[in-house]
Motif scaffolding. Structure first.
Motif, PDB file in Angstrom:
ATOM      1  N   ALA A 122     -10.221  14.825 -30.532  1.00 13.69           N
ATOM      2  CA  ALA A 122      -8.832  14.773 -31.009  1.00 13.69           C
ATOM      3  C   ALA A 122      -7.866  14.513 -29.853  1.00 13.69           C
ATOM      4  N   GLU A 123      -8.119  15.156 -28.729  1.00 17.01           N
ATOM      5  CA  GLU A 123      -7.239  14.983 -27.568  1.00 17.01           C
ATOM      6  C   GLU A 123      -7.352  13.568 -27.005  1.00 17.01           C
ATOM      7  N   VAL A 126      -8.326  10.875 -28.627  1.00 21.79           N
ATOM      8  CA  VAL A 126      -7.768   9.922 -29.593  1.00 21.79           C
ATOM      9  C   VAL A 126      -6.245   9.902 -29.499  1.00 21.79           C
ATOM     10  N   ARG A 127      -5.678  11.095 -29.370  1.00 16.31           N
ATOM     11  CA  ARG A 127      -4.226  11.189 -29.253  1.00 16.31           C
ATOM     12  C   ARG A 127      -3.737  10.392 -28.034  1.00 16.31           C
TER      13      ARG A 127
END
Lengths: 205, 445
Positions: free
Chosen positions: A46-47, A49-50
């Motif tokens: 998630a990090e 991708v962000r």
């Protein structure tokens, strides 16, 4: 005699109970381990991708000639221009996958790097962006959806769309009954099929 | 046995309970991560969608759009327009979105419990005609001589054919006439589509339908005249209609009125002649040549009576920047040429087929075209290198050729037009712009 039978019977039952307890303990420990590894992988993904989405959407921002935005386009390495920190100066942003790490149980794990260099050429930020990355693959397309081959510098100006595939795995094996396709490594996979920066697209074709 | 069993069961229950609690915590955290990513994506999409709506309202405006808010996709978005800083004639569009959902993931503890918010900003500016390498109202010849006499090819269609190349934005408010395999390095835009010749096969990325409105002559003249008066670069020649000749020599300019200098022949700093770089000749023509330094716009406008065919710009020789913008894109030298009527390349019969005429400028002809004086009747004069572009009412010709094959030049010039990438974001002072907007940059968090 009956006492002996009671003792033997109770020992057998106690043995089964203990074995069941140990088995239960092992299963629950494995599940807890797998869920923790899965959580770590997911948070790491998630990090990443962000950050990837944030950077790639800014490609070409404040670049006078957006057709010159892409400096390098390889399958696991991209370098582009963008005023990434919104200070009016064009920076060079680079994402690339490092070599496989040899010290971990998972032989496919690499480090994904992000480097930002300001317009004066002085390194201004970056380094390892994420650990546990086993796949970082980039494909490039024109406005019409035609592929642009990697390292085809003559056609970098035609790149409008970038397809990104990212896979993150745990560095060690876990007892994972959900993901059975990855040799028991906790894994998360993300794919962005049409990431197009408006700044690249804003002029011509 | 009974007591130890109870202790064993209690111990096992505690261990299993702790493990299950741990697993449950991981599951909840995992769900928090997912919902946080989902929430961030959702609020981002709302901001992008709002910005798209706001941008469309700006790009297609008849009346400048007002700020507005809209609820959709479970959130609220506010779209605001305001003057950009520091380019106050640009417009910044800001789209700020928010959803009621709060951040539950502990990945960023400082954001925990806050609602999801996102901002997207787009910066827009008026379409500047300087950016076009080729722009016409109509793709047909419109040659008229300095006396107003139409040339022999007046009204003939201008065809882009095999061997023609256009580097940079190309547009017509009419129809492109295309035959054979001309080359365009960018997608072209046309208001009325394409007129296809029998061997139509262009080498290009395609075309879009678009229309760009040009200012009226009155507005164009008023804006440039006001700027020139402000910078002291206004030549009012309505009495006498004497043409003005400007010969640039780096930061100096020689001013001759009329071009033989009988009324005035002075040399001064360009900044002393026009502090803001805008030079306007009213009621006469202006003739230019030389090497310029700085940002300059030279314009000529006609008038009534004896000045009805005035307002032409004559290019008497090379007009180039002191720092060559082709080899040094950081060059700050840029020239705008604005003609109320025509821009002529002055006839010079000493030129040969190997001659080269260099022009570093954005050329704008309000009611005419960039052409070569008597192009059909002059000797082969070599090539014109125009680094910048031309915006014109009709499609000016520089030479006459037999398309062949083989392609054979008969008279005048061949030409090579390359857009100047600097003109995507900069332009010569007060160079004409369209009333419509285009995007300069787009910022997403």
């Amino acid at each position: 005699m009956s006492v002996m039978l009671d003792l033997i019977g109770s020992l057998v039952i106690a043995g089964f109970v203990i074995l069941m307890g140990l088995r239960l303990n092992e299963t629950i420990s494995g599940t807890a381990d797998a869920s923790m590894a899965g959580l770590n992988v997911q948070e790491s993904m998630a990090e990443l991708v962000r950050n990837i989405e944030s950077d790639f959407k800014k490609a070409g921002f404040n670049v006078p000639d957006p057709t010159q935005t892409i400096l390098l386009a390889d399958t696991a390495h991209i370098k582009f221009l963008a005023d990434i920190d919104h200070n009016g100066k064009v920076d060079t942003v680079e994402w690339f996958l490092g070599p496989k790490l040899t010290t971990l149980p998972n032989p496919n794990v690499c480090v994904l790097y992000r480097n930002v260099t300001d317009s004066s050429g002085v390194w201004s930020g970056g380094g390892a962006a994420g650990l546990g990355v086993t796949q970082f693959h980039l494909n490039y397309f024109t406005q019409a959806g035609a592929p642009v081959q990697p390292l085809d510098a003559a056609n970098y100006s035609k790149i409008w769309i970038i397809e990104i595939a990212l896979r993150v795995e745990s560095p060690y094996k876990v007892q994972d009954v959900v993901n059975t396709d990855n040799s028991q490594y906790a894994a998360a996979f993300w794919k962005q099929t049409r990431l197009a920066s408006r700044n690249i697209k804003r002029h011509g074709g | 046995m009974g007591r130890s069993s109870i202790i064993y069961v209690i111990g096992l229950t505690l261990i299993v309970g702790l493990m299950l609690n741990n697993i449950t915590h991981n599951s909840v955290s995992s769900m928090d991560t997912f919902t946080t990513y989902y929430g961030a994506t959702r609020v981002h999409n709302i901001a992008v969608s709002g910005a798209n709506v706001g941008a469309q309202a700006l790009l297609a405006y008849a009346v400048f759009p007002a700020n507005f808010g809209v609820d959709f996709f479970g959130g609220h978005d506010s779209i605001m327009y305001f003057a950009n800083t520091p380019q106050t004639d640009w417009v910044t569009l800001r789209s700020v979105s928010q959803v009621d959902q709060v951040i539950t993931s502990t990945m960023n503890p400082e954001l925990l419990g806050l609602p999801f918010r996102d901002t997207v900003e787009g910066v827009f500016k008026h379409v500047t005609f300087a950016k076009f390498s080729w722009f016409t109202e109509a793709e047909k010849n419109g040659y008229k001589g300095p006396t107003g006499t139409a040339g022999p090819y007046y009204g003939a269609l201008d065809w882009k054919i095999t061997g023609d190349s256009v580097f940079g934005p190309a547009h017509t408010n009419g129809k492109f006439n295309i035959d054979g395999r001309p080359y365009f390095n960018q997608k072209v835009t046309t208001a009325l589509g394409i007129n296809k010749g029998p061997t139509y096969n262009p080498d290009w990325p395609g075309y879009d339908i678009a229309y760009e409105s040009r200012p009226t002559t009155a507005n164009l003249q008023a804006n440039l005249t006001a700027a020139a008066m402000l910078g002291q670069g206004f030549f009012d020649q309505t009495a006498g209609n004497n043409d003005v000749a400007l010969t640039f020599n780096n930061d100096q300019v020689r001013v001759q009125i009329p071009p033989n200098g009988s009324l005035r022949d002075t040399t001064m700093a360009i900044s002393a002649l026009a502090s803001n770089g805008v030079i306007v000749v009213q009621g006469a023509d202006v003739r230019i040549k030389g090497t310029y330094q700085g940002q300059i716009t030279v314009a000529a406008f006609g008038g009534s009576g004896a000045a009805v065919n005035k307002g032409n710009v004559w290019i008497d020789g090379d007009v180039v920047g002191k720092t060559d913008p082709q080899t040094n894109p950081a060059s700050t030298d840029m020239l705008g040429i604005v003609a109320g009527r025509m821009a002529y390349i002055t006839e010079d019969d000493t030129r040969t087929a190997s001659s080269v005429l260099n022009i570093d400028a954005a050329v704008y002809c309000q009611n005419g075209e960039l052409t070569a004086e008597n192009f059909w009747n002059i000797p082969l004069s070599g090539r014109v290198n125009l680094y910048g572009g031309v915006t014109q009412s009709t499609a000016g010709s520089l030479g006459l050729f037999n398309p062949g094959p083989p392609l054979t030049f008969l008279n005048g010039y061949s030409y090579d037009i390359h857009n100047d990438p600097r003109f995507e974001t900069q332009q010569p002072p007060h160079f004409p712009t369209s009333s419509s907007y285009e995007m300069v940059s787009w910022w997403e968090n």
